[in-house]
Design an enzyme around this catalytic site. Sequence first.
Site, mmCIF file in Angstrom:
data_model
loop_
_atom_site.group_PDB
_atom_site.id
_atom_site.type_symbol
_atom_site.label_atom_id
_atom_site.label_comp_id
_atom_site.label_asym_id
_atom_site.label_seq_id
_atom_site.Cartn_x
_atom_site.Cartn_y
_atom_site.Cartn_z
ATOM 1 N N ASP A 52 -11.883 4.455 5.667
ATOM 2 C CA ASP A 52 -11.188 4.007 4.454
ATOM 3 C C ASP A 52 -11.670 2.612 4.046
ATOM 4 O O ASP A 52 -10.870 1.690 3.874
ATOM 5 C CB ASP A 52 -9.677 4.007 4.702
ATOM 6 C CG ASP A 52 -8.874 4.074 3.408
ATOM 7 O OD1 ASP A 52 -9.471 4.412 2.362
ATOM 8 O OD2 ASP A 52 -7.666 3.798 3.437
ATOM 9 N N ALA A 78 0.851 -1.192 0.000
ATOM 10 C CA ALA A 78 0.000 0.000 0.000
ATOM 11 C C ALA A 78 0.886 1.241 0.000
ATOM 12 O O ALA A 78 2.114 1.148 -0.109
ATOM 13 C CB ALA A 78 -0.927 -0.021 1.213
ATOM 14 N N VAL A 120 2.750 -5.790 3.312
ATOM 15 C CA VAL A 120 2.413 -6.892 4.219
ATOM 16 C C VAL A 120 3.128 -8.172 3.793
ATOM 17 O O VAL A 120 3.133 -8.530 2.603
ATOM 18 C CB VAL A 120 0.888 -7.129 4.242
ATOM 19 C CG1 VAL A 120 0.542 -8.287 5.175
ATOM 20 C CG2 VAL A 120 0.160 -5.862 4.689
ATOM 21 N N LEU A 155 1.690 3.355 2.346
ATOM 22 C CA LEU A 155 2.538 3.592 3.507
ATOM 23 C C LEU A 155 3.278 2.357 3.998
ATOM 24 O O LEU A 155 4.239 2.484 4.763
ATOM 25 C CB LEU A 155 1.702 4.154 4.666
ATOM 26 C CG LEU A 155 0.893 5.421 4.375
ATOM 27 C CD1 LEU A 155 0.153 5.870 5.625
ATOM 28 C CD2 LEU A 155 1.788 6.541 3.853
ATOM 29 N N ALA A 156 2.840 1.170 3.592
ATOM 30 C CA ALA A 156 3.443 -0.054 4.125
ATOM 31 C C ALA A 156 3.188 -1.218 3.178
ATOM 32 O O ALA A 156 2.442 -1.106 2.202
ATOM 33 C CB ALA A 156 2.860 -0.357 5.502
ATOM 34 N N LYS A 170 2.727 -6.175 8.869
ATOM 35 C CA LYS A 170 2.633 -4.911 8.141
ATOM 36 C C LYS A 170 3.862 -4.081 8.482
ATOM 37 O O LYS A 170 4.064 -3.690 9.636
ATOM 38 C CB LYS A 170 1.346 -4.175 8.542
ATOM 39 C CG LYS A 170 1.100 -2.887 7.784
ATOM 40 C CD LYS A 170 -0.244 -2.288 8.179
ATOM 41 C CE LYS A 170 -0.523 -0.980 7.471
ATOM 42 N NZ LYS A 170 -1.849 -0.421 7.847
#
Length: 541
Positions: free
Chosen positions: A319, A163, A168, A165-166, A182
């Site tokens: 979200d 994603a 998995v 920002l991070a 994550k």
Amino acid sequence: MRRAAIKLAVGTAILGGGVTAAAVATSDDPSTTLKICTIVPLRLLRDSFTVASIVADYQYSCWGLKQGSTEWLKAKHEAHERSAYKLQELCFRNGGIYIKLGQHISQLEYVIPQEYVRIMKASMLKRCPVSSYDQIRNVVIKELGGPPEKVFQEFDPKPLASASLAQVHAARTHDGQKVAIKVQHTHLTDTAAADIATVNLIVSFLHWCFPALDYRWLVHEVSESVPKELDFLFEARNSLKCMDNFRKLSPHLARSIYAPKVFWNLSTSRILTMEFMDAPEITDVRAIRRLGLEPIDVSKLVNHAFAEMIFKHGFVHCDPHAANMMVRPLPPSKWNIFASLFDTGKKKPQLILLDHGLYRELNFSTRINYAALWKGLVFADVNAIKDHSIKLGAGEDLYVLFAGVLTMRPWQKVVDPSADHLVMEGNQDDRAELQMYAAQYFPQISELLRRLPRVILLMLKTNDCLRSVNHSLLQGSSLETYFIIGKVASEALADSKRITCEGSVFGMLNFWLEMILVEVRFLCLKIAMHLLQLKKAIDSC
């Protein structure tokens, strides 16, 4: 305009350089200083050139054309498309906060030009940056005190998903439990302040060039939400609070909502270790059917869950796009020994909520006015729509537009007394009508967004996300969706009224009379809903 673009470049460089210096000075990793000082100026240059190019494109594309003419509309549409691709490329090249901003844009359907929504939506959730395994390994060492291969029994170096920002990774703890890790992309915390300040300058400059284009609220929202989303322990606490709210305030729905268990001993502000969830995404209709579940039941559960959060809890997951929700059959209750006696064979869904970084709280007044507004929308009550739209900040001149933005229906449909007046079929005619509506009232929409409280702007985004999920599940919207919204909104209003009436016999009698009238109205709506469904079934034969 060229002079303005030059001023933008200089101002961006000065402001960005100052913020970058501050970020570097407070960084907990001095070795990243040189890299950040190299990366951020490059981003600033890209920003300046992209914005200057977009501004020039709009200026020269429509030069000499009569506003509203066929030629002007065509030129503007083409400029929107070219500019959207430029903005998309900028987001991908800069990464981090820019992708987060692009994702916000992609979820604001009919609030910004459709060309931007379409182009951003096609890529922003699918082409997120991927950190190398060495980068991920360094984060794990720094945060958990050792490399992944020692901290975990197994650690898959290939990410399951990535994603803005991070990303998995799948892993297994030393006691054999499968988990999802994550891991935050490197250096985001160091560059975030500079990125937000730069984007704010650019958006303010665009507003100066084009006064009708005011999206400063979007930057303010990102600047408030991103620091919280970068703290994964904050996200973990949000998931606990969400589940606690369902247990206390919506016990009838509590078992149907689930958040993955957090492994606190393996979690930090930059790493979140959670229970691994083996379930399909909420919009994977084929997988849902293979599990023995019905898409309509999944849609009902999603709408019910978020209606409870919005109107009763006042603590909302903001979200809810498809990648942040999964579904599986509801596990059997170990406490209900009689469940098998009443089993009809039909499986019920359980909604799994992921990514709890972005939540907002609605205060009592906002929550009740929003509930009353939606109740008015469901029952086509013009006075209630106007009154509560004004109370939420739309004003007497824009309440009609506010109702249209919330429901994605033109005013004549919003106030139509027919039971299915808010239902969208999801066909091309519906979409074309909405696009025309959004384009025609673009300046007014921009003014409306400026007036509304930021928490209501996030409710608009949440509505858009849920509308998209429903469309994927049902290929359109359903009357059942609005029945659920109206019912939960009415229950929330009833709860607030009952509290104020306690201790007064006359007040309680008035309350119960009103409740009976509301139930009668919902009974009539449900009968109308079944008749419409019967008619559609007959027509399709």
